[in-house]
Scaffold this motif. Structure first.
Motif, PDB file in Angstrom:
ATOM      1  N   PRO A   1     -14.038  -5.810  -2.590  1.00  0.00           N
ATOM      2  CA  PRO A   1     -14.610  -7.167  -2.722  1.00  0.00           C
ATOM      3  C   PRO A   1     -14.858  -7.781  -1.350  1.00  0.00           C
ATOM      4  N   PRO A   2     -15.808  -8.666  -1.250  1.00  0.00           N
ATOM      5  CA  PRO A   2     -16.083  -9.305   0.045  1.00  0.00           C
ATOM      6  C   PRO A   2     -14.943 -10.219   0.461  1.00  0.00           C
ATOM      7  N   SER A   3     -14.791 -10.361   1.758  1.00  0.00           N
ATOM      8  CA  SER A   3     -13.723 -11.178   2.286  1.00  0.00           C
ATOM      9  C   SER A   3     -14.073 -12.649   2.170  1.00  0.00           C
ATOM     10  N   GLU A   4     -13.050 -13.459   1.881  1.00  0.00           N
ATOM     11  CA  GLU A   4     -13.243 -14.900   1.769  1.00  0.00           C
ATOM     12  C   GLU A   4     -13.088 -15.599   3.109  1.00  0.00           C
ATOM     13  N   LEU A   5     -12.419 -14.948   4.057  1.00  0.00           N
ATOM     14  CA  LEU A   5     -12.205 -15.549   5.365  1.00  0.00           C
ATOM     15  C   LEU A   5     -13.243 -15.122   6.384  1.00  0.00           C
ATOM     16  N   TYR A   6     -13.651 -13.849   6.302  1.00  0.00           N
ATOM     17  CA  TYR A   6     -14.602 -13.306   7.270  1.00  0.00           C
ATOM     18  C   TYR A   6     -15.891 -12.929   6.541  1.00  0.00           C
ATOM     19  N   PRO A   7     -16.938 -13.698   6.701  1.00  0.00           N
ATOM     20  CA  PRO A   7     -18.196 -13.370   5.999  1.00  0.00           C
ATOM     21  C   PRO A   7     -18.810 -12.093   6.543  1.00  0.00           C
ATOM     22  N   GLY A   8     -19.359 -11.293   5.637  1.00  0.00           N
ATOM     23  CA  GLY A   8     -19.969 -10.026   6.012  1.00  0.00           C
ATOM     24  C   GLY A   8     -18.999  -8.871   6.064  1.00  0.00           C
ATOM     25  N   GLN A   9     -17.713  -9.116   5.824  1.00  0.00           N
ATOM     26  CA  GLN A   9     -16.721  -8.055   5.818  1.00  0.00           C
ATOM     27  C   GLN A   9     -16.058  -7.973   4.449  1.00  0.00           C
ATOM     28  N   TYR A  10     -15.273  -6.932   4.283  1.00  0.00           N
ATOM     29  CA  TYR A  10     -14.638  -6.688   2.994  1.00  0.00           C
ATOM     30  C   TYR A  10     -13.132  -6.845   3.136  1.00  0.00           C
ATOM     31  N   LYS A  11     -12.492  -7.050   2.017  1.00  0.00           N
ATOM     32  CA  LYS A  11     -11.042  -7.134   2.000  1.00  0.00           C
ATOM     33  C   LYS A  11     -10.424  -5.746   2.192  1.00  0.00           C
ATOM     34  N   VAL A  12      -9.265  -5.697   2.815  1.00  0.00           N
ATOM     35  CA  VAL A  12      -8.554  -4.450   3.020  1.00  0.00           C
ATOM     36  C   VAL A  12      -7.692  -4.190   1.799  1.00  0.00           C
ATOM     37  N   LEU A  13      -7.998  -3.096   1.115  1.00  0.00           N
ATOM     38  CA  LEU A  13      -7.249  -2.761  -0.097  1.00  0.00           C
ATOM     39  C   LEU A  13      -6.012  -1.959   0.277  1.00  0.00           C
ATOM     40  N   ARG A  14      -4.918  -2.289  -0.335  1.00  0.00           N
ATOM     41  CA  ARG A  14      -3.653  -1.594  -0.115  1.00  0.00           C
ATOM     42  C   ARG A  14      -3.346  -0.697  -1.302  1.00  0.00           C
ATOM     43  N   ARG A  15      -2.826   0.484  -0.978  1.00  0.00           N
ATOM     44  CA  ARG A  15      -2.488   1.437  -2.036  1.00  0.00           C
ATOM     45  C   ARG A  15      -1.227   0.971  -2.758  1.00  0.00           C
ATOM     46  N   VAL A  16      -1.307   0.953  -4.069  1.00  0.00           N
ATOM     47  CA  VAL A  16      -0.181   0.529  -4.890  1.00  0.00           C
ATOM     48  C   VAL A  16       0.635   1.756  -5.260  1.00  0.00           C
ATOM     49  N   ASP A  17       1.930   1.709  -4.950  1.00  0.00           N
ATOM     50  CA  ASP A  17       2.834   2.811  -5.281  1.00  0.00           C
ATOM     51  C   ASP A  17       3.274   2.658  -6.730  1.00  0.00           C
ATOM     52  N   THR A  18       2.664   3.427  -7.592  1.00  0.00           N
ATOM     53  CA  THR A  18       2.985   3.323  -9.021  1.00  0.00           C
ATOM     54  C   THR A  18       4.327   3.968  -9.353  1.00  0.00           C
ATOM     55  N   ASN A  19       4.798   4.886  -8.492  1.00  0.00           N
ATOM     56  CA  ASN A  19       6.080   5.556  -8.730  1.00  0.00           C
ATOM     57  C   ASN A  19       7.115   5.101  -7.693  1.00  0.00           C
ATOM     58  N   GLN A  20       7.166   3.792  -7.478  1.00  0.00           N
ATOM     59  CA  GLN A  20       8.058   3.277  -6.441  1.00  0.00           C
ATOM     60  C   GLN A  20       9.524   3.538  -6.788  1.00  0.00           C
ATOM     61  N   ARG A  21       9.916   3.349  -8.021  1.00  0.00           N
ATOM     62  CA  ARG A  21      11.308   3.551  -8.415  1.00  0.00           C
ATOM     63  C   ARG A  21      11.698   5.021  -8.291  1.00  0.00           C
ATOM     64  N   LEU A  22      10.778   5.917  -8.703  1.00  0.00           N
ATOM     65  CA  LEU A  22      11.067   7.350  -8.601  1.00  0.00           C
ATOM     66  C   LEU A  22      11.174   7.783  -7.145  1.00  0.00           C
ATOM     67  N   ASN A  23      10.255   7.343  -6.297  1.00  0.00           N
ATOM     68  CA  ASN A  23      10.289   7.730  -4.886  1.00  0.00           C
ATOM     69  C   ASN A  23      11.516   7.173  -4.176  1.00  0.00           C
ATOM     70  N   THR A  24      11.861   5.934  -4.468  1.00  0.00           N
ATOM     71  CA  THR A  24      13.044   5.339  -3.840  1.00  0.00           C
ATOM     72  C   THR A  24      14.317   6.049  -4.289  1.00  0.00           C
ATOM     73  N   GLY A  25      14.412   6.324  -5.583  1.00  0.00           N
ATOM     74  CA  GLY A  25      15.600   7.017  -6.087  1.00  0.00           C
ATOM     75  C   GLY A  25      15.745   8.420  -5.537  1.00  0.00           C
ATOM     76  N   SER A  26      14.637   9.160  -5.466  1.00  0.00           N
ATOM     77  CA  SER A  26      14.704  10.521  -4.920  1.00  0.00           C
ATOM     78  C   SER A  26      15.054  10.510  -3.441  1.00  0.00           C
ATOM     79  N   ARG A  27      14.563   9.513  -2.696  1.00  0.00           N
ATOM     80  CA  ARG A  27      14.890   9.437  -1.268  1.00  0.00           C
ATOM     81  C   ARG A  27      16.375   9.134  -1.063  1.00  0.00           C
ATOM     82  N   TRP A  28      16.914   8.191  -1.817  1.00  0.00           N
ATOM     83  CA  TRP A  28      18.328   7.871  -1.692  1.00  0.00           C
ATOM     84  C   TRP A  28      19.215   9.016  -2.180  1.00  0.00           C
ATOM     85  N   PHE A  29      18.788   9.694  -3.233  1.00  0.00           N
ATOM     86  CA  PHE A  29      19.572  10.818  -3.750  1.00  0.00           C
ATOM     87  C   PHE A  29      19.585  11.974  -2.745  1.00  0.00           C
ATOM     88  N   GLY A  30      18.444  12.258  -2.130  1.00  0.00           N
ATOM     89  CA  GLY A  30      18.409  13.314  -1.116  1.00  0.00           C
ATOM     90  C   GLY A  30      19.241  12.966   0.101  1.00  0.00           C
TER      91      GLY A  30
END
Length: 253
Positions: free
Chosen positions: A83-112
């Motif tokens: 989507p276009p940026s609301e603060l900077y005209p002519g630029q786009y918003k920076v999309l961040r990757r959503v970690d859908t397996n956050q609980r699994l990754n956190t648990g496996s890291r702590w368990f290891g």
């Protein structure tokens, strides 16, 4: 080619001229641009389905998936889903990757981390390395034994490891000259005429033993001379006692 260019039977090929007022189209074609005039039949590149060309080492074209078709269309349109940026005209918003397996990754890291730390802790403080001999992990092992001694009692083996540690198994041994003799000189071919012939190794060993005996006799001689000088200095030395003293120190002279 079957014929020559200058052959009279070869028909002359000429390119049809462009119609009057024709302008080269923009590429890639953007259907949302009103200034981009598109022919009614469409551009030839639009009839080419994505994924029909062989990719990699395969010679058989694969049928494109729906995702590949949409991705190819978006690439041709130069379209981005950001989507276009609301603060900077002519630029786009920076999309961040959503970690859908956050609980699994956190648990496996702590368990290891827990499993790895437990293994290191056990082998540092509770494992008896190298049958109790001195090694790199001995300080950690003795620290745990000292703590155990304050809390409870130690076994005989643990008490010896704490107060009477064994020497390390790797030590410096005496090196003899015979250790540096080449292998071909150590081996002797015993045949009919050389059954008991000594090799170079035997000769060097005999010389070493003889040298040790000579050094021992010289040390005893020096001790006897020092003892005789002390007797002369004290006035207790007599000619009759000299052979007895000499016979006492040297049994063969």
């Amino acid at each position: 080619m079957s014929g020559n260019k200058d052959s009279p039977n070869e028909p002359e090929i000429s390119r049809r001229p462009n119609p009057k007022g024709w302008t080269p189209p923009k590429a890639p074609y953007n259907p949302y641009d009103p200034t981009d005039v598109r022919p009614p039949q469409g551009y030839p590149s639009e009839f080419k389905a994505p994924g029909t060309q062989p990719e990699g080492f395969s010679s058989i074209p694969k049928s494109p998936t729906q995702y590949k078709k949409v991705n190819e269309t978006m690439r041709r349109l130069n379209y981005t889903p950001r989507p276009p940026s609301e603060l900077y005209p002519g630029q786009y918003k920076v999309l961040r990757r959503v970690d859908t397996n956050q609980r699994l990754n956190t648990g496996s890291r702590w368990f290891g981390t827990f499993i790895g730390g437990s293994i290191i802790f056990y082998f540092a403080f509770f494992f008896r390395w190298n049958e109790g001999r001195e090694n790199v992990m001995s300080d950690f092992y003795r620290a745990r034994l000292k703590l155990k001694e304050k809390i409870s009692t130690l076994t005989d083996e643990e008490y010896d490891d704490l107060y009477h540690p064994k020497d390390p198994s790797i030590g410096v041994r005496s090196v003899r000259d015979t250790d540096y003799i080449p292998e071909q000189l150590r081996k002797t071919t015993e045949g009919e005429y050389a059954l008991n012939r000594p090799s170079e190794r035997h000769v060097l060993e005999a010389q070493r033993i003889q040298q040790e005996q000579e050094e021992k006799l010289l040390r005893e001689l020096d001790t006897h001379k020092q003892f005789a000088m002390e007797l002369i200095k004290d006035g207790d030395y007599t000619p009759t006692s000299a052979p007895e003293k000499r016979k006492k120190w040297f049994g063969i002279f």
